[in-house]
Enzyme design. Structure first.
Site, PDB file in Angstrom:
ATOM      1  N   ASP A   1      -2.543  -8.174  -4.908  1.00  0.00           N
ATOM      2  CA  ASP A   1      -2.838  -6.811  -4.395  1.00  0.00           C
ATOM      3  C   ASP A   1      -3.217  -5.858  -5.403  1.00  0.00           C
ATOM      4  OD1 ASP A   1      -3.425  -5.446  -2.099  1.00  0.00           O
ATOM      5  OD2 ASP A   1      -1.185  -5.233  -1.723  1.00  0.00           O
TER       6      ASP A   1
ATOM      7  N   HIS B   1      -5.303  -1.630  -5.210  1.00  0.00           N
ATOM      8  CA  HIS B   1      -5.747  -0.318  -4.297  1.00  0.00           C
ATOM      9  C   HIS B   1      -6.576   0.424  -5.188  1.00  0.00           C
ATOM     10  CE1 HIS B   1      -2.314  -2.008  -2.036  1.00  0.00           C
ATOM     11  NE2 HIS B   1      -3.287  -1.555  -0.835  1.00  0.00           N
TER      12      HIS B   1
ATOM     13  N   CYS C   1       0.660  -1.176   0.064  1.00  0.00           N
ATOM     14  CA  CYS C   1       0.050   0.022  -0.157  1.00  0.00           C
ATOM     15  C   CYS C   1       1.031   1.318   0.061  1.00  0.00           C
ATOM     16  CB  CYS C   1      -0.928  -0.021   1.272  1.00  0.00           C
ATOM     17  SG  CYS C   1      -1.202  -1.610   1.810  1.00  0.00           S
TER      18      CYS C   1
ATOM     19  N   GLN D   1       1.385 -11.441  -2.710  1.00  0.00           N
ATOM     20  CA  GLN D   1      -0.277 -10.812  -2.598  1.00  0.00           C
ATOM     21  C   GLN D   1      -0.672 -10.484  -3.953  1.00  0.00           C
ATOM     22  OE1 GLN D   1       0.001  -7.523  -0.262  1.00  0.00           O
ATOM     23  NE2 GLN D   1      -0.638  -8.527   1.464  1.00  0.00           N
TER      24      GLN D   1
ATOM     25  N   LYS E   1     -12.480  -3.537   7.624  1.00  0.00           N
ATOM     26  CA  LYS E   1     -12.802  -4.561   6.755  1.00  0.00           C
ATOM     27  C   LYS E   1     -13.712  -5.456   6.477  1.00  0.00           C
ATOM     28  CE  LYS E   1      -9.161  -6.994   8.715  1.00  0.00           C
ATOM     29  NZ  LYS E   1      -8.359  -7.976   9.026  1.00  0.00           N
TER      30      LYS E   1
ATOM     31  N   HIS F   1      -8.356  -1.091  -0.073  1.00  0.00           N
ATOM     32  CA  HIS F   1      -7.159  -2.306  -0.222  1.00  0.00           C
ATOM     33  C   HIS F   1      -8.031  -3.368  -0.778  1.00  0.00           C
ATOM     34  CE1 HIS F   1      -4.198  -0.184   2.351  1.00  0.00           C
ATOM     35  NE2 HIS F   1      -5.433   0.265   2.985  1.00  0.00           N
TER      36      HIS F   1
ATOM     37  N   ARG G   1       7.694 -11.050   5.515  1.00  0.00           N
ATOM     38  CA  ARG G   1       7.490 -10.821   7.083  1.00  0.00           C
ATOM     39  C   ARG G   1       8.491 -11.629   7.796  1.00  0.00           C
ATOM     40  NH1 ARG G   1       1.007  -9.458   6.712  1.00  0.00           N
ATOM     41  NH2 ARG G   1       1.257  -7.830   5.024  1.00  0.00           N
TER      42      ARG G   1
HETATM   43 ZN   LIG Z   1      -3.028  -2.360   0.907  1.00  0.00          ZN
END
Ligand SMILES: [Zn+2]
Ligand SMILES: [Zn+2]
Length: 589
Positions: A333, A335, A284, A331, A418, A464, A313
């Protein structure tokens, strides 16, 4: 929802823990009882067997039998409040119970003893209550089972004595217990770590390190097909692809707040010039800087960025597990940067992608509306009015979609609420999968705006929207959900062609080329093994289809398509390719 049901089952499990304790001290008078709570699947009791014989797995049957006998006579509970002195006298010689008594007294709480049974079956334990009123009437004798014995330190502290933890399984009915036992058996067979190796999808190397999966060609193919599918759905919703580096200066995470919040999980790098960098644990903050490259007009919004990319991580070694918990993961991902007034519509678009994607695999979805915990404001970024506004939008959407939803207080991300989707798999287990998050804090921190109709700067919001979440974790769920029987569109090897004898090789090659020509992932098994062995190998590899080519097929110019489910279908050579392509197109399970 059904709290009545849940608590009554919890009462049963708690009651059975008492019964277990009584059965154990009858058979092992030297055993010292410690603590015995109800748990998700039943109950356990931690017991110190030192100074005499120990109960092992082999002794469980006897104890279980004794419990069932006790159940006949346990018909009512009585309890009384006692003084610290009385309690100490009752549990004299048991240092564990004495420790618990001192703690209860120190908290200024009442000390209560609960008793069930009569005569020889009578048993009293230190307890706060929460039992089935009439165990004999209410607990079916076949709804529970002792499961196993494991070691556990007193209070989970390795400097303290090692105890024996006796686990019991308990459910409302025998049918529920049996279903659970079947699920456990099935889960073992479907373990993605085991199947991942058997199907040659991924591996770990001691040189690369734990939690860092390596994807073999077959596994990589599967990942890419899944990722392409998500991309296809996103592309239709007008997303655009972006790309970012995997490291960043510390400054980005100082502004985003992650430098503090993610302190322990960040892989840090110090450059030779002494600058602090970090491997990205999420995407992000990088994506905000793609948005921030210029000043946008409201007419340019939403900006929708999609990016399948690895994150890192620093998970603790003890918590790593197969693909479920790793140190490097990808991910899928995305946005969305938009105005608050556009957030609802963007959420709905993502909602539809989530449902299409998971529906393809036959997962049933439930959604958790994950909210902040008002009792812990310090755990979240941003003020409470913004939280109320954001949470309101999510609630509205779940309602509008008539979703099977529930509330999760304290389950929000630190930057916003979320929608978390839970998928039920083929053997009835629930997995947390996709998530859509509304974020009003990051745009604030990075000062992200658009120029509105009045020519003024207006604060935007950010959404997200990962669909698989992490591809690794989704793969682990998909492998276990399908037991490795991937649908045709995903199977790394779709069809294997097996000639019966050398005289059939020429025609078998013709079949092979016909499939290859239309892009089917076909293979050719011309090894020197017996037919039986080749067919067994094809079945073991969980291939959707295999084709055996013999005299009849050569003579008729036909192809017999055998499925792993055991069905077979005879087709003309010239249509076999399109027949399979049509199935691939439907993504049929
Ligand atoms: Zn994000
Ligand atoms: Zn109790």
């Amino acid at each position: 929802m059904c709290s009545q049901h849940t608590s009554s089952l919890e009462f049963k499990r708690h009651t059975l823990a008492h019964m277990l304790a009584k059965a154990v001290v009858d058979a092992y008078p030297h055993a010292k009882l410690t603590l015995g709570p109800a748990i998700d699947t039943g109950f356990y009791y931690d017991i110190d067997f030192s100074g005499g014989p120990t109960l092992g797995d082999d002794g469980l049957k006897e104890i279980e039998k004794a419990m069932k006998k006790l159940l006949n006579t346990w018909t009512a509970w009585s309890h009384r409040e006692v003084t610290v002195e009385e309690a100490r006298a009752h549990f004299a010689g048991n240092p564990y119970k004495l420790e618990l008594i001192e703690e209860i007294a120190a908290r200024g709480e009442a000390i209560t003893l609960y008793t069930c049974g009569t005569g020889k079956s009578e048993f009293t334990d230190l307890c706060r209550g929460g039992h089935t009123e009439n165990p004999h009437e209410e607990i079916p004798a076949d709804c529970f089972k002792l499961d196993k014995v494991a070691g556990a330190y007193w209070r989970g502290d390795e400097t303290k004595p090692m105890l024996s933890r006796i686990y019991g399984l308990a459910f409302e009915t025998k049918a529920d217990l049996d279903a659970y036992l079947t699920q456990i058996e099935e889960a073992k067979k479907r373990d993605h770590k085991k199947l991942g190796t058997e199907l040659d999808l991924f591996s770990f190397s001691p040189l690369v390190g734990p939690g860092l999966p390596l994807w073999s060609p077959k596994g990589t193919l599967l990942r890419n097909l899944l990722d392409d599918y998500v991309w296809k759905l996103r592309h239709a919703a007008e997303y655009e692809r972006v790309e970012i580096p995997h490291i960043t200066k510390k400054d980005l995470y100082v502004v985003s707040g992650h430098w503090d919040k993610y302190k322990d999980e960040l892989f840090r790098i110090t450059t030779r010039e002494g600058h602090e960098f970090a491997m990205k644990p999420m995407n992000c903050p990088h994506h905000t800087q793609i948005y921030a490259r210029r000043q946008w007009s409201y007419r340019d919004l939403p900006q929708r960025y999609a990016n399948s990319t690895a994150c890192y991580r620093d998970e603790q070694s003890g918590e790593l597990s197969g693909l479920s918990r790793v140190r490097a993961f990808t991910q899928d991902d995305a946005h969305v940067f938009c105005r608050m007034t556009q957030a609802r519509e963007e959420f709905l678009k993502i909602w539809d992608i989530v449902h299409t994607f998971y529906g393809t695999f036959g997962f049933k979805l439930r959604v958790r509306i994950s909210k902040h915990d008002p009792a812990k404001p310090e755990a979240y970024l941003g003020d409470k009015d913004r939280w109320a506004l954001a949470e309101g939008i999510l609630e509205e959407i779940a309602k509008e979609k008539n979703a099977d939803s529930f509330e999760g207080i304290g389950e929000a991300a630190f930057y916003g609420p979320k929608l978390d989707f839970m998928a039920k798999d083929a053997i009835g287990r629930d997995w947390q999968v996709a998530t859509i998050q509304l974020d009003m804090n990051m745009p604030e921190r990075f000062d992200l705006t658009c120029i509105n109709e009045q020519g003024e700067k207006e604060r935007i919001v950010m959404i997200h929207a990962a669909i698989m979440g992490s591809i690794e974790r989704f793969m682990s769920i998909l492998i276990e959900h399908t037991a490795g029987n991937f649908p045709l569109w995903l199977a790394p090897e779709q069809v294997r062609i097996i000639p019966v004898a050398d005289v059939h090789i020429a025609y078998a090659e013709e079949v092979y080329h016909a499939l290859k020509a239309v892009g089917i992932r076909a293979t050719f098994d011309d090894a020197n093994d017996s037919m039986g062995k080749k067919i067994r190998a094809a079945k073991q590899a969980k291939l959707p289809y295999f084709i055996v080519v013999g005299d009849k097929e050569v003579a008729d110019k036909k192809v017999t398509l055998e499925s792993r489910a055991g069905t077979s279908q005879e087709l003309d050579l010239h249509i076999i390719g399109n027949h399979l392509l049509a199935e691939i197109e439907t993504k049929k399970m």
